[in-house]
Design a protein around this motif. Sequence first.
Motif, PDB file in Angstrom:
ATOM      1  N   HIS A 116     -55.667  28.425   3.617  1.00 11.70           N
ATOM      2  CA  HIS A 116     -55.191  26.661   4.376  1.00 11.70           C
ATOM      3  C   HIS A 116     -54.190  26.316   3.102  1.00 11.70           C
ATOM      4  O   HIS A 116     -54.114  25.434   2.572  1.00 11.70           O
ATOM      5  N   ARG A 117     -52.915  27.766   2.406  1.00  7.83           N
ATOM      6  CA  ARG A 117     -52.344  27.441   2.093  1.00  7.83           C
ATOM      7  C   ARG A 117     -50.947  27.413   2.630  1.00  7.83           C
ATOM      8  O   ARG A 117     -50.738  28.449   3.403  1.00  7.83           O
ATOM      9  N   ARG A 118     -50.142  26.682   2.310  1.00  7.32           N
ATOM     10  CA  ARG A 118     -48.659  26.851   3.136  1.00  7.32           C
ATOM     11  C   ARG A 118     -47.386  28.051   2.021  1.00  7.32           C
ATOM     12  O   ARG A 118     -47.337  26.838   0.814  1.00  7.32           O
ATOM     13  N   ILE A 119     -47.438  28.543   1.693  1.00  7.69           N
ATOM     14  CA  ILE A 119     -46.606  29.683   1.003  1.00  7.69           C
ATOM     15  C   ILE A 119     -45.434  29.246   1.816  1.00  7.69           C
ATOM     16  O   ILE A 119     -44.538  30.086   3.345  1.00  7.69           O
ATOM     17  N   ILE A 120     -44.101  29.350   0.692  1.00  7.17           N
ATOM     18  CA  ILE A 120     -42.837  28.786   1.036  1.00  7.17           C
ATOM     19  C   ILE A 120     -41.708  30.348   0.505  1.00  7.17           C
ATOM     20  O   ILE A 120     -41.960  29.553  -0.745  1.00  7.17           O
ATOM     21  N   GLU A 121     -41.449  30.777   1.123  1.00  6.39           N
ATOM     22  CA  GLU A 121     -40.909  32.292   0.963  1.00  6.39           C
ATOM     23  C   GLU A 121     -39.492  32.022   0.317  1.00  6.39           C
ATOM     24  O   GLU A 121     -38.961  32.066  -0.454  1.00  6.39           O
ATOM     25  N   GLU A 122     -38.671  30.688   1.215  1.00  6.40           N
ATOM     26  CA  GLU A 122     -37.380  30.490   1.211  1.00  6.40           C
ATOM     27  C   GLU A 122     -37.414  28.908   1.423  1.00  6.40           C
ATOM     28  O   GLU A 122     -37.682  28.395   2.655  1.00  6.40           O
ATOM     29  N   MET A 123     -36.540  28.683   0.140  1.00  6.05           N
ATOM     30  CA  MET A 123     -36.151  26.951   1.180  1.00  6.05           C
ATOM     31  C   MET A 123     -35.061  26.712   0.618  1.00  6.05           C
ATOM     32  O   MET A 123     -34.345  27.529   0.077  1.00  6.05           O
ATOM     33  N   SER A 124     -34.082  25.523   1.032  1.00  2.00           N
ATOM     34  CA  SER A 124     -33.330  25.150   0.976  1.00  2.00           C
ATOM     35  C   SER A 124     -32.960  23.415   0.515  1.00  2.00           C
ATOM     36  O   SER A 124     -33.324  22.493   0.751  1.00  2.00           O
ATOM     37  N   VAL A 125     -32.434  23.168  -0.783  1.00  2.19           N
ATOM     38  CA  VAL A 125     -32.296  22.060  -0.824  1.00  2.19           C
ATOM     39  C   VAL A 125     -31.295  21.251  -0.323  1.00  2.19           C
ATOM     40  O   VAL A 125     -30.569  21.743  -0.455  1.00  2.19           O
ATOM     41  N   VAL A 126     -32.271  19.961  -0.222  1.00  3.27           N
ATOM     42  CA  VAL A 126     -31.608  18.808   0.111  1.00  3.27           C
ATOM     43  C   VAL A 126     -30.758  18.187  -0.693  1.00  3.27           C
ATOM     44  O   VAL A 126     -29.349  17.669  -0.180  1.00  3.27           O
ATOM     45  N   SER A 127     -30.993  17.666  -1.046  1.00  2.00           N
ATOM     46  CA  SER A 127     -31.155  16.320  -2.173  1.00  2.00           C
ATOM     47  C   SER A 127     -31.752  16.751  -3.289  1.00  2.00           C
ATOM     48  O   SER A 127     -33.095  16.962  -3.596  1.00  2.00           O
ATOM     49  N   GLU A 128     -31.441  15.757  -4.320  1.00  2.00           N
ATOM     50  CA  GLU A 128     -32.008  15.877  -5.492  1.00  2.00           C
ATOM     51  C   GLU A 128     -32.027  14.544  -6.257  1.00  2.00           C
ATOM     52  O   GLU A 128     -30.919  13.714  -5.667  1.00  2.00           O
TER      53      GLU A 128
END
Length: 86
Positions: free
Chosen positions: A27-39
Amino acid sequence: MKWSNVRDIYPNRWVLVEALATHSNNHRRIIEEMSVVSEYDDPKDAWASYKKLHLSEPTRELYIFYTGNEYIEVIEQPFTGIRGLR
């Protein structure tokens, strides 16, 4: 990009990210790779952008995180609400 890289590039910022490579475990979503859309400086601005982008592209897996946190955790919760009747 990994979370540690995001933290290094955007210290103490709110970031709107898109999950690119994920899986679920206990029940945990593991994010291995991400992209920053905005800060953002202000989390309210981040949420406003999230809502606008999610409305126009609901299939994208988007999250808002604060880079001051060493770890991120996304807990999956099943939808238990009532859907509208037709």
